[in-house]
Design a protein around this motif. Structure first.
Motif, PDB file in Angstrom:
ATOM      1  N   THR A 151       0.837  -1.205   0.000  1.00 55.01           N
ATOM      2  CA  THR A 151       0.000   0.000   0.000  1.00 55.01           C
ATOM      3  C   THR A 151       0.872   1.254   0.000  1.00 55.01           C
ATOM      4  O   THR A 151       0.577   2.234  -0.686  1.00 55.01           O
ATOM      5  CB  THR A 151      -0.957  -0.009   1.211  1.00 55.01           C
ATOM      6  OG1 THR A 151      -1.639  -1.263   1.212  1.00 55.01           O
ATOM      7  CG2 THR A 151      -1.966   1.109   1.149  1.00 55.01           C
TER       8      THR A 151
ATOM      9  N   SER B 187     -10.537   2.334   2.566  1.00 49.92           N
ATOM     10  CA  SER B 187     -10.224   1.240   3.478  1.00 49.92           C
ATOM     11  C   SER B 187      -9.493   0.151   2.697  1.00 49.92           C
ATOM     12  O   SER B 187      -9.819  -0.116   1.544  1.00 49.92           O
ATOM     13  CB  SER B 187     -11.540   0.701   4.040  1.00 49.92           C
ATOM     14  OG  SER B 187     -11.332  -0.507   4.721  1.00 49.92           O
ATOM     15  N   VAL B 188      -8.522  -0.483   3.325  1.00 55.23           N
ATOM     16  CA  VAL B 188      -7.736  -1.504   2.630  1.00 55.23           C
ATOM     17  C   VAL B 188      -7.110  -2.491   3.598  1.00 55.23           C
ATOM     18  O   VAL B 188      -6.836  -2.153   4.738  1.00 55.23           O
ATOM     19  CB  VAL B 188      -6.589  -0.864   1.802  1.00 55.23           C
ATOM     20  CG1 VAL B 188      -5.613  -0.088   2.671  1.00 55.23           C
ATOM     21  CG2 VAL B 188      -5.833  -1.910   0.985  1.00 55.23           C
ATOM     22  N   GLY B 189      -6.893  -3.702   3.121  1.00 61.52           N
ATOM     23  CA  GLY B 189      -6.063  -4.664   3.853  1.00 61.52           C
ATOM     24  C   GLY B 189      -6.815  -5.835   4.424  1.00 61.52           C
ATOM     25  O   GLY B 189      -6.240  -6.890   4.645  1.00 61.52           O
ATOM     26  N   GLU B 190      -8.082  -5.679   4.702  1.00 61.69           N
ATOM     27  CA  GLU B 190      -8.878  -6.770   5.270  1.00 61.69           C
ATOM     28  C   GLU B 190     -10.344  -6.395   5.106  1.00 61.69           C
ATOM     29  O   GLU B 190     -10.654  -5.233   4.828  1.00 61.69           O
ATOM     30  CB  GLU B 190      -8.535  -6.964   6.751  1.00 61.69           C
ATOM     31  CG  GLU B 190      -8.633  -5.671   7.495  1.00 61.69           C
ATOM     32  CD  GLU B 190      -8.372  -5.787   8.983  1.00 61.69           C
ATOM     33  OE1 GLU B 190      -8.801  -6.776   9.585  1.00 61.69           O
ATOM     34  OE2 GLU B 190      -7.790  -4.855   9.533  1.00 61.69           O
ATOM     35  N   PRO B 191     -11.224  -7.359   5.305  1.00 57.70           N
ATOM     36  CA  PRO B 191     -12.637  -7.012   5.198  1.00 57.70           C
ATOM     37  C   PRO B 191     -12.993  -5.973   6.269  1.00 57.70           C
ATOM     38  O   PRO B 191     -12.501  -6.047   7.393  1.00 57.70           O
ATOM     39  CB  PRO B 191     -13.348  -8.343   5.498  1.00 57.70           C
ATOM     40  CG  PRO B 191     -12.319  -9.408   5.239  1.00 57.70           C
ATOM     41  CD  PRO B 191     -11.001  -8.786   5.565  1.00 57.70           C
TER      42      PRO B 191
ATOM     43  N   ASP C  36     -13.962   0.882  -0.357  1.00 59.27           N
ATOM     44  CA  ASP C  36     -13.397  -0.326   0.250  1.00 59.27           C
ATOM     45  C   ASP C  36     -12.664  -1.033  -0.884  1.00 59.27           C
ATOM     46  O   ASP C  36     -13.284  -1.557  -1.803  1.00 59.27           O
ATOM     47  CB  ASP C  36     -14.544  -1.171   0.821  1.00 59.27           C
ATOM     48  CG  ASP C  36     -14.076  -2.523   1.335  1.00 59.27           C
ATOM     49  OD1 ASP C  36     -12.860  -2.800   1.301  1.00 59.27           O
ATOM     50  OD2 ASP C  36     -14.941  -3.315   1.773  1.00 59.27           O
ATOM     51  N   THR C  37     -11.334  -1.022  -0.812  1.00 62.64           N
ATOM     52  CA  THR C  37     -10.529  -1.434  -1.962  1.00 62.64           C
ATOM     53  C   THR C  37      -9.895  -2.792  -1.731  1.00 62.64           C
ATOM     54  O   THR C  37      -9.101  -2.962  -0.810  1.00 62.64           O
ATOM     55  CB  THR C  37      -9.415  -0.393  -2.203  1.00 62.64           C
ATOM     56  OG1 THR C  37      -8.593  -0.313  -1.041  1.00 62.64           O
ATOM     57  CG2 THR C  37     -10.002   0.981  -2.488  1.00 62.64           C
ATOM     58  N   TRP C  38     -10.234  -3.758  -2.561  1.00 65.41           N
ATOM     59  CA  TRP C  38      -9.589  -5.080  -2.464  1.00 65.41           C
ATOM     60  C   TRP C  38      -8.457  -5.173  -3.474  1.00 65.41           C
ATOM     61  O   TRP C  38      -8.654  -4.890  -4.670  1.00 65.41           O
ATOM     62  CB  TRP C  38     -10.582  -6.218  -2.731  1.00 65.41           C
ATOM     63  CG  TRP C  38      -9.867  -7.538  -2.714  1.00 65.41           C
ATOM     64  CD1 TRP C  38      -9.621  -8.306  -1.611  1.00 65.41           C
ATOM     65  CD2 TRP C  38      -9.252  -8.228  -3.830  1.00 65.41           C
ATOM     66  NE1 TRP C  38      -8.886  -9.418  -1.964  1.00 65.41           N
ATOM     67  CE2 TRP C  38      -8.638  -9.402  -3.309  1.00 65.41           C
ATOM     68  CE3 TRP C  38      -9.134  -7.965  -5.194  1.00 65.41           C
ATOM     69  CZ2 TRP C  38      -7.950 -10.317  -4.119  1.00 65.41           C
ATOM     70  CZ3 TRP C  38      -8.433  -8.863  -6.000  1.00 65.41           C
ATOM     71  CH2 TRP C  38      -7.861 -10.031  -5.454  1.00 65.41           C
TER      72      TRP C  38
ATOM     73  N   ALA D 128      -6.590 -15.957  -6.234  1.00 68.28           N
ATOM     74  CA  ALA D 128      -6.133 -14.932  -5.288  1.00 68.28           C
ATOM     75  C   ALA D 128      -5.934 -15.473  -3.877  1.00 68.28           C
ATOM     76  O   ALA D 128      -5.303 -14.821  -3.053  1.00 68.28           O
ATOM     77  CB  ALA D 128      -7.150 -13.791  -5.272  1.00 68.28           C
TER      78      ALA D 128
ATOM     79  N   ASN E  49      -4.406 -12.851   8.421  1.00 66.81           N
ATOM     80  CA  ASN E  49      -4.414 -11.420   8.201  1.00 66.81           C
ATOM     81  C   ASN E  49      -4.565 -10.769   9.572  1.00 66.81           C
ATOM     82  O   ASN E  49      -5.647 -10.727  10.139  1.00 66.81           O
ATOM     83  CB  ASN E  49      -5.577 -11.059   7.278  1.00 66.81           C
ATOM     84  CG  ASN E  49      -5.465  -9.638   6.780  1.00 66.81           C
ATOM     85  OD1 ASN E  49      -4.992  -8.757   7.500  1.00 66.81           O
ATOM     86  ND2 ASN E  49      -5.907  -9.392   5.564  1.00 66.81           N
TER      87      ASN E  49
END
Ligand code: PRX
Length: 654
Positions: free
Chosen positions: A312, A386-390, A412-414, A499, A522
């Motif tokens: 990131t 938001s990033v990194g986990e649900p 919310d970015t996957w 993934a 995670n």
């Protein structure tokens, strides 16, 4: 993910359409989806040409003939550093602030694009003077200070791929990463400020390059001024830059020239060196910064709280925002030093408009209470990410209301270290958002959720997340291990990228990413491998066997829980009063020394046996039940079904 969590998530039906005001100024439009749908490769070719400066135009957008090894923008030549720095100065934006740096002790430094240009040129010359040539690898082990960005850009400028190692990793972890990439130079600092104190970094580098090492020089930034052990291979950064020529003419590199390696945890004990190249990566980094983060470089003040040690920080601090010529905040420390409102104080001070962070941080802020952000003026914010986990819907809604004042869209970015840039996310100003869901593939990206047999699942069902077409920022491999690259990502479903995440499509076709389906945990948005922690535990002389699971944790998403069988000599010792507790501490510290404090188990349980199937495979599912204090599931496949009773009894006592 349990079935219960799945069905809970399905009940989330709130949607938040964008305000007219936001939509009117947004970079993103519905037309982007249409154009990409019509001609995906044509779309990416247009983006590459529009967003980047190419010294030589490319002749072919994608060469997939060597699948799964892609070549994007074939024949094109460019320099990543020129794209992130020089061209903004040439365009007359030299006076624009690139970085508002805020040190943890309160020191600040504003660096304009013109100043950044001066620094990257000198740093590039300093690296050349140390014998670094295009293609040589440089390890970067720095705190969150401007020199981290300068170091990465200087490497890119001379075509030397960087391998940034998170400053929180131990010297052993650093040594392994240096060895795997065969780095020639390490760029580090005397230390950085962490929780109100200077915390040394250089000793870890000394230990990591001691003895047999590929490292010829260590370039040391003076940050804290603490006493620093010095050897012949060490060079002060400020001295090297002062002595270096002020000008450096950047050369253009092939679009597929290696840009960086970034190690991440996989399902084995050995971290994978995820390998990215230049043209495709930069295109998607700049594209998503413009359309997902909606950066308007003339007016926005953007802040991504990630560390440059993670992907990131690479894509959404250094390459994406800088390719657009954005102004951003960089903060060295933790969100609660010296007080729990530190982040919001910085937002107020610098008038931050776009803020990108991880769900675990949002949950920590929720715990501290909404009166803390309420003390600051957050009205400058217009977009949150938001990033990194649900992100759980409660945290999403809190973020939206308390931080965003109900007016900011949330993206919310996957994505992953491997994908290089955002893949699934709402487009702010276009998509009506839904709390907890990353929603749709961004324009030009094709993903699907498929079942075990590889069939696309209908809306309302769950399965595995896959990427169905090659994408510009995709990894080009695992450093030095093409076989593992194919095996990990491409062997399971032909022609599709696996993934490693479970996902679900809701009845409206939105994608909900549910978490890893492999032995990767995670923890606070950081990837950790269960196997890697198990090998760290087993390397302790008192440990015979270990099993690690990620147990659900309200704050950190998942937490590391370890079950350990001691060697017989150690068993008696551990039985002495108080000794067991001490041993557990010793083992936690051992993991921290081997990997880094982020991998320290929350809980270690000393057990006499582990639950195994008749074929000897550890049944982690049962251990997870114990760690999450649930009733233990089906034990019929266990070789000895009484094992779980013993473990549960031990858990109750601990
Ligand atoms: O499980 C997914 C989770 O983080 C993993 C990737 O971790 P890493 O390579 O360290 O990159 C993190 C920053 C991009 C994914 O496989 N993940 C990431 N973003 C999300 C997510 N899970 C759910 N929702 C997200 N927005």
């Amino acid at each position: 993910m349990t079935e219960e969590t799945l069905s809970n998530l399905l009940h989330e039906e709130r949607t938040f359409p964008p305000s007219e005001e936001f939509a009117a100024q947004a970079n993103g439009t519905r037309a982007l989806y249409d154009r990409a749908q019509q001609d995906r490769l044509g779309f990416w070719a247009e983006q590459a040409r529009e967003l980047l400066h190419w010294d030589t135009d490319f002749t072919q957008t994608l060469d997939w003939s060597g699948a799964p090894f892609a070549k994007w923008f074939v024949g094109g030549e460019l320099n990543a550093c020129v794209n992130a720095v020089d061209r903004h100065v040439e365009a007359g934006h030299g006076d624009r602030v690139a970085l508002h740096f805020v040190g943890e002790p309160g020191d600040t430094r504003d660096i304009t694009y013109a100043e950044l240009h001066d620094e990257v040129q000198r740093a590039a010359n300093a690296l050349l003077a140390l014998g670094v040539q295009a293609g040589d690898r440089v390890a970067v082990y720095l705190p969150m200070i401007p020199e981290a960005a300068v170091a990465m850009l200087a490497c890119a400028r001379i075509g030397a791929p960087h391998s940034v190692v998170f400053g929180g990793f131990s010297s052993d972890a650093l040594r392994a990463r240096i060895a795997d990439a065969e780095a020639k130079v390490v760029i580090t600092a005397d230390g950085g400020y962490r929780r109100g104190r200077p915390s040394a970094l250089k000793p870890a580098v000394d230990a990591a390059v001691d003895g047999d090492s590929t490292v010829e020089h260590v370039l040391v930034v003076r940050r804290t001024g603490q006493d620093t052990h010095w050897t012949e291979r060490d060079v002060w950064w400020h001295v090297a830059l002062a002595e270096a020529p002020a000008q450096h003419e950047a050369q253009a590199f092939d679009a597929e020239h290696p840009l960086f390696i970034l190690y991440t945890s996989g399902t084995t004990g050995k971290p994978k060196g995820i390998f990215h190249t230049t043209g495709g990566y930069l295109t998607q980094a700049a594209f998503t910064s413009r359309y997902v983060h909606d950066i308007h470089p003339e007016t926005d003040v953007y802040w991504c709280t990630a560390d440059v040690g993670w992907v990131t920080g690479h894509t959404y601090i250094v390459y994406g925002p800088m390719a657009l010529g954005a102004t951003q905040v960089m903060y060295e420390g933790t969100p609660d030093t010296p007080h729990q409102g530190r982040w919001w104080e910085i937002v107020q001070q610098h008038g931050v408009t776009i803020f990108y962070t991880a769900p675990t941080a949002i949950r920590a802020c929720m715990k501290w209470g909404k009166e803390i952000p309420a003390r600051f003026d957050l009205s400058s914010l217009r977009l949150l990410g938001s990033v990194g986990e649900p992100i759980n819907p409660e945290a999403w809604v809190w973020y939206s209301e308390v931080i965003g004042g109900g007016r900011c869209p949330i993206v919310d970015t996957w994505w992953q270290t491997e994908t290089g840039a955002i893949m699934v996310s709402p487009l702010p100003g276009v998509t009506a958002t839904r709390p907890g869901s990353a929603q749709l593939a961004v324009p030009g990206i094709s993903v699907d959720v498929i079942d075990e047999a590889g069939e696309s699942v209908p809306d309302g069902s769950g399965g595995y997340l896959v990427v169905t077409e090659p994408w510009p920022a995709m990894l080009r491999g695992i450093w030095g291990d093409p076989e593992r690259y194919w095996e990990t990502y491409w062997s399971r479903y032909e022609g599709r990228y696996f993934a490693g995440d479970g996902a679900k499509k809701d009845t409206d076709g939105n994608i909900w990413v549910l978490g890893r389906v492999d032995d990767v945990m995670n923890v606070s948005g950081h990837r950790l491998s269960t196997t890697e922690i198990e090998s760290a535990l087993v390397s302790h002389p008192k440990v015979a066997e270990a099993a690690v699971v990620g147990a659900t944790d309200a704050m950190t998403g998942q937490a590391v829980c370890a079950f350990v069988i001691l060697r017989s000599e150690a068993v008696e010792e551990a039985d002495e009063p108080g000794e067991g507790r001490e041993l557990v501490q010793e083992l936690r510290t051992h993991v921290s020394t081997q990997i880094g404090p982020i991998a320290k188990p929350r809980q270690i349980l000393i057990v006499a046996e582990l639950p195994k199937t008749r074929s000897g495979k550890i049944m982690r599912r049962l251990l997870r039940d114990v760690a999450e204090q649930r009733d233990v599931g089906d034990v019929t496949t266990l070789a000895d079904s009484s094992v779980m009773d013993t473990i549960k009894a031990g858990m109750a006592q601990s």
